[in-house]
Write a protein that holds these residues in place. Structure first.
Motif, PDB file in Angstrom:
ATOM      1  N   PHE A 112      70.694  61.636  26.358  1.00 33.55           N
ATOM      2  CA  PHE A 112      69.983  61.279  27.585  1.00 33.55           C
ATOM      3  C   PHE A 112      70.054  59.774  27.803  1.00 33.55           C
ATOM      4  O   PHE A 112      70.025  59.001  26.833  1.00 33.55           O
ATOM      5  N   THR A 113      70.109  59.382  29.070  1.00 29.35           N
ATOM      6  CA  THR A 113      70.101  57.968  29.420  1.00 29.35           C
ATOM      7  C   THR A 113      69.109  57.732  30.544  1.00 29.35           C
ATOM      8  O   THR A 113      69.200  58.379  31.595  1.00 29.35           O
ATOM      9  N   ILE A 114      68.173  56.816  30.319  1.00 33.55           N
ATOM     10  CA  ILE A 114      67.214  56.459  31.359  1.00 33.55           C
ATOM     11  C   ILE A 114      67.678  55.177  32.037  1.00 33.55           C
ATOM     12  O   ILE A 114      68.216  54.272  31.377  1.00 33.55           O
ATOM     13  N   SER A 115      67.478  55.107  33.341  1.00 30.13           N
ATOM     14  CA  SER A 115      67.815  53.909  34.101  1.00 30.13           C
ATOM     15  C   SER A 115      66.841  53.788  35.259  1.00 30.13           C
ATOM     16  O   SER A 115      66.046  54.693  35.500  1.00 30.13           O
ATOM     17  N   ARG A 116      66.888  52.652  35.952  1.00 31.49           N
ATOM     18  CA  ARG A 116      65.988  52.479  37.107  1.00 31.49           C
ATOM     19  C   ARG A 116      66.608  51.519  38.099  1.00 31.49           C
ATOM     20  O   ARG A 116      67.418  50.673  37.780  1.00 31.49           O
ATOM     21  N   ASP A 117      66.179  51.697  39.330  1.00 32.33           N
ATOM     22  CA  ASP A 117      66.506  50.764  40.415  1.00 32.33           C
ATOM     23  C   ASP A 117      65.182  50.144  40.807  1.00 32.33           C
ATOM     24  O   ASP A 117      64.379  50.770  41.501  1.00 32.33           O
ATOM     25  N   ASN A 118      64.950  48.924  40.343  1.00 33.80           N
ATOM     26  CA  ASN A 118      63.646  48.290  40.557  1.00 33.80           C
ATOM     27  C   ASN A 118      63.377  48.050  42.044  1.00 33.80           C
ATOM     28  O   ASN A 118      62.250  48.174  42.496  1.00 33.80           O
ATOM     29  N   ALA A 119      64.395  47.705  42.799  1.00 32.69           N
ATOM     30  CA  ALA A 119      64.207  47.442  44.231  1.00 32.69           C
ATOM     31  C   ALA A 119      63.760  48.701  44.967  1.00 32.69           C
ATOM     32  O   ALA A 119      62.947  48.642  45.889  1.00 32.69           O
ATOM     33  N   LYS A 120      64.276  49.839  44.548  1.00 33.01           N
ATOM     34  CA  LYS A 120      63.916  51.106  45.185  1.00 33.01           C
ATOM     35  C   LYS A 120      62.751  51.785  44.487  1.00 33.01           C
ATOM     36  O   LYS A 120      62.270  52.816  44.968  1.00 33.01           O
ATOM     37  N   LYS A 121      62.334  51.218  43.360  1.00 28.11           N
ATOM     38  CA  LYS A 121      61.264  51.819  42.562  1.00 28.11           C
ATOM     39  C   LYS A 121      61.596  53.294  42.286  1.00 28.11           C
ATOM     40  O   LYS A 121      60.781  54.195  42.493  1.00 28.11           O
ATOM     41  N   THR A 122      62.785  53.493  41.820  1.00 31.43           N
ATOM     42  CA  THR A 122      63.248  54.828  41.463  1.00 31.43           C
ATOM     43  C   THR A 122      63.796  54.803  40.044  1.00 31.43           C
ATOM     44  O   THR A 122      64.545  53.889  39.686  1.00 31.43           O
ATOM     45  N   ALA A 123      63.411  55.791  39.269  1.00 37.96           N
ATOM     46  CA  ALA A 123      63.900  55.926  37.906  1.00 37.96           C
ATOM     47  C   ALA A 123      64.744  57.188  37.802  1.00 37.96           C
ATOM     48  O   ALA A 123      64.566  58.137  38.570  1.00 37.96           O
ATOM     49  N   TYR A 124      65.650  57.180  36.832  1.00 38.27           N
ATOM     50  CA  TYR A 124      66.569  58.293  36.659  1.00 38.27           C
ATOM     51  C   TYR A 124      66.623  58.700  35.189  1.00 38.27           C
ATOM     52  O   TYR A 124      66.424  57.870  34.294  1.00 38.27           O
TER      53      TYR A 124
END
Length: 122
Positions: free
Chosen positions: A68-80
């Motif tokens: 599993f790999t967690i990531s995020r787009d801070n500008a969009k406040k979205t995590a994956y």
């Protein structure tokens, strides 16, 4: 309040992949970290992965490291959460969580999404 909305769950065969998304809204500035928990049938909710919204490292449960790999787009406040090499034992409801710090995230997150079902067939 902070609202967390998950998407991307579903049914997949063992060895397959899924990508979960978590959109955060509201008073997101009160949270420094975001992550995922999961709850399998008749089991407790357990920590899966966590990451800081800004910069910093990632944290994983031993059971998902390397898959599993967690990531995020801070500008969009979205995590994956990218889930590869899925196993039947990964079947669970996956919850997006957020907290003011990683310690809190890994113990008692203050904010929870509604959850999304992931089912891995053998």
């Amino acid at each position: 309040q902070v609202q967390l909305v998950e998407s991307g769950g579903g049914l997949v065969q063992a060895g397959g992949s899924l990508r979960l998304s978590c959109a955060a809204s509201g008073r997101t500035f009160v949270t420094d970290v975001v992550g995922w928990y999961r709850q399998a049938p008749v089991k407790e909710r357990t920590f899966v992965a966590g990451i800081r919204w800004s910069v910093g490292g990632t944290y994983y449960a031993d059971s998902v490291k390397g898959r599993f790999t967690i990531s995020r787009d801070n500008a969009k406040k979205t995590a994956y959460l990218q889930m590869n090499s899925l196993k039947p034992e990964d079947t669970a409801v996956y919850y997006c969580v957020a907290a003011s710090g990683m310690g809190s995230l890994r113990s008692t997150p203050g904010y929870w999404g509604q959850g999304t079902q992931v089912t891995v067939s053998s």
